[in-house]
Write a protein that holds these residues in place. Structure first.
Motif, PDB file in Angstrom:
ATOM      1  N   VAL A 271       0.837  -1.203   0.000  1.00  0.00           N
ATOM      2  CA  VAL A 271       0.000   0.000   0.000  1.00  0.00           C
ATOM      3  C   VAL A 271       0.871   1.253   0.000  1.00  0.00           C
ATOM      4  O   VAL A 271       0.636   2.198  -0.757  1.00  0.00           O
ATOM      5  CB  VAL A 271      -0.964  -0.008   1.209  1.00  0.00           C
ATOM      6  CG1 VAL A 271      -1.666   1.339   1.342  1.00  0.00           C
ATOM      7  CG2 VAL A 271      -1.984  -1.125   1.070  1.00  0.00           C
ATOM      8  N   ARG A 272       1.915   1.283   0.834  1.00  0.00           N
ATOM      9  CA  ARG A 272       2.824   2.436   0.881  1.00  0.00           C
ATOM     10  C   ARG A 272       3.523   2.635  -0.465  1.00  0.00           C
ATOM     11  O   ARG A 272       3.812   3.764  -0.860  1.00  0.00           O
ATOM     12  CB  ARG A 272       3.875   2.245   1.962  1.00  0.00           C
ATOM     13  CG  ARG A 272       3.364   2.314   3.386  1.00  0.00           C
ATOM     14  CD  ARG A 272       4.514   2.451   4.358  1.00  0.00           C
ATOM     15  NE  ARG A 272       4.946   3.837   4.459  1.00  0.00           N
ATOM     16  CZ  ARG A 272       6.196   4.219   4.703  1.00  0.00           C
ATOM     17  NH1 ARG A 272       7.145   3.321   4.831  1.00  0.00           N
ATOM     18  NH2 ARG A 272       6.517   5.495   4.793  1.00  0.00           N
ATOM     19  N   ALA A 273       3.802   1.529  -1.157  1.00  0.00           N
ATOM     20  CA  ALA A 273       4.547   1.619  -2.415  1.00  0.00           C
ATOM     21  C   ALA A 273       3.779   2.380  -3.485  1.00  0.00           C
ATOM     22  O   ALA A 273       4.380   2.872  -4.445  1.00  0.00           O
ATOM     23  CB  ALA A 273       4.891   0.211  -2.912  1.00  0.00           C
ATOM     24  N   ARG A 274       2.466   2.497  -3.347  1.00  0.00           N
ATOM     25  CA  ARG A 274       1.683   3.225  -4.337  1.00  0.00           C
ATOM     26  C   ARG A 274       2.104   4.689  -4.430  1.00  0.00           C
ATOM     27  O   ARG A 274       1.867   5.346  -5.443  1.00  0.00           O
ATOM     28  CB  ARG A 274       0.193   3.139  -3.983  1.00  0.00           C
ATOM     29  CG  ARG A 274      -0.382   1.729  -4.108  1.00  0.00           C
ATOM     30  CD  ARG A 274      -1.766   1.652  -3.509  1.00  0.00           C
ATOM     31  NE  ARG A 274      -2.335   0.307  -3.617  1.00  0.00           N
ATOM     32  CZ  ARG A 274      -3.442  -0.080  -3.001  1.00  0.00           C
ATOM     33  NH1 ARG A 274      -4.111   0.791  -2.244  1.00  0.00           N
ATOM     34  NH2 ARG A 274      -3.885  -1.301  -3.139  1.00  0.00           N
ATOM     35  N   ARG A 275       2.737   5.191  -3.384  1.00  0.00           N
ATOM     36  CA  ARG A 275       3.161   6.595  -3.361  1.00  0.00           C
ATOM     37  C   ARG A 275       4.642   6.747  -3.704  1.00  0.00           C
ATOM     38  O   ARG A 275       5.195   7.836  -3.619  1.00  0.00           O
ATOM     39  CB  ARG A 275       2.852   7.204  -1.991  1.00  0.00           C
ATOM     40  CG  ARG A 275       1.366   7.168  -1.656  1.00  0.00           C
ATOM     41  CD  ARG A 275       1.079   7.724  -0.275  1.00  0.00           C
ATOM     42  NE  ARG A 275       1.438   9.133  -0.166  1.00  0.00           N
ATOM     43  CZ  ARG A 275       1.311   9.841   0.962  1.00  0.00           C
ATOM     44  NH1 ARG A 275       0.833   9.250   2.051  1.00  0.00           N
ATOM     45  NH2 ARG A 275       1.654  11.108   0.994  1.00  0.00           N
ATOM     46  N   MET A 276       5.286   5.640  -4.073  1.00  0.00           N
ATOM     47  CA  MET A 276       6.682   5.697  -4.505  1.00  0.00           C
ATOM     48  C   MET A 276       6.760   6.017  -5.996  1.00  0.00           C
ATOM     49  O   MET A 276       5.793   5.826  -6.745  1.00  0.00           O
ATOM     50  CB  MET A 276       7.380   4.354  -4.254  1.00  0.00           C
ATOM     51  CG  MET A 276       7.673   4.036  -2.816  1.00  0.00           C
ATOM     52  SD  MET A 276       8.500   2.418  -2.686  1.00  0.00           S
ATOM     53  CE  MET A 276       9.015   2.443  -0.974  1.00  0.00           C
TER      54      MET A 276
END
Length: 326
Positions: A271-276
């Motif tokens: 989920v956090r990776a979506r903002r990478m």
């Protein structure tokens, strides 16, 4: 000059805004200033972190300040500090946290009384003006037990889910037995394989009450706040956890806990990776896919079935790509 009772290993990078508070609280731990040895590591700071370390070092009877010209990361910096430990006990402290008075005095006394390899404590999170107590997830206090008995059950928070290196104190024999070091080069999640190795291989531990450590959250330079290449180390750290457990005589007993942890952390990072940035996101997914591919499908399926719908959906595609049929 007396030998110190406890060595405090304090690595920091660009912590000048906070580290004065951290160091000041270290001067309030014992009546005798010689009871503490400070080992401070300036890990490639570009601010006044190193200058503050050197200034405060003059107030300790025992102190060393080490400097890395460029940042080596928290795991490597802590390992540097371990080579300079004196006395019967040691602990870790981060440069943006601080201690209530006499915390170390109490912990050294309890370590002796309980004759444990290590002690763990609660801590308090500080977010702006808000404070919250975080309890160490263990049902017994003041009781020396085998650390491996605090790993299960797999679907509840246990002591391996409370990996904070600074939340306790350690006897010197943890270094002597080779259990104190962190995996070199990990910039994040370095405490995951470290805490598993401790709980599988140390002789005894206890959770005790003590004056608290205050953990500052929301700091812009904290690795919990960044979304860059350092976050990719999560998958490397979990690969190390898998290897540690695979080589344990009771690997079958603890593997479900590893699976549960790997899936839960993977869903969070996906989920956090979506903002990478897109290239980092692809690299993150590839690392997670490789790590999850090491987990046996017959262990993954029952664990995944107990996750809520959103987490199952996030994980399903990656698990299929990893070769784990879901």
């Amino acid at each position: 000059m007396r030998t110190p009772l406890v060595t405090v290993i304090l690595p920091a990078k660009d912590a000048g805004a906070y580290i004065g508070t951290t160091l000041e609280t270290l001067t309030r731990q014992f009546d005798d200033a010689g009871a503490v040895k400070l080992v401070a590591i300036d890990d490639g700071s570009s601010d006044d972190t190193g200058a503050l370390m050197r200034q405060y070092a003059e107030r300790f009877a025992h102190a060393e300040v080490l400097r890395n010209p460029s940042a080596r990361g928290l795991a490597s910096a802590r390992n540097q500090g371990l080579a300079h430990v004196e006395g019967e006990a040691f602990c870790f402290l981060d440069g943006d946290d601080w201690l209530q008075p006499r915390r170390l005095d109490v912990l050294v006394a309890r370590l002796r009384e309980l004759d444990c390899d290590f002690l763990r404590t609660d801590h308090v999170t500080v977010t702006g003006s808000q404070r919250a107590l975080v309890r160490a997830p263990h049902p017994w206090r003041d009781r020396a037990l085998s650390p491996r008995e605090a790993i299960l059950p797999e679907n509840e928070a246990t002591m391996v889910d409370y990996p904070f290196a600074w939340a306790g104190i350690f006897h010197r024999r943890v270094i002597d037995s080779g259990l104190a070091e962190f995996r070199e080069g990990l910039f994040t999640a370095e405490d995951r394989p470290w805490i598993w190795r401790l709980h599988l291989q140390a002789r005894s531990f206890a959770v005790v009450d003590a004056p608290t450590l205050l953990y500052r959250r929301g700091v812009a330079t904290s690795l919990t706040q960044v979304r860059d290449r350092r976050q990719l180390d999560f998958a490397r750290a979990m690969n190390e956890v898998i290897s540690v457990v695979e080589h344990d005589p009771e690997s079958e007993r603890f593997l479900p806990k590893v699976v549960w942890t790997a899936l839960a952390l993977s869903s969070h990072h996906l989920v956090r990776a979506r903002r990478m940035a897109a290239p980092l996101r692809r690299e993150m997914r590839a690392g997670i896919r490789e790590m999850l591919g090491r987990l046996p499908g017959d262990e993954v399926r029952p664990v995944l079935a107990r996750f809520d719908g959103p987490r199952r959906r996030v994980l399903a595609r990656v698990l299929r790509q990893a070769g784990n049929a879901v």
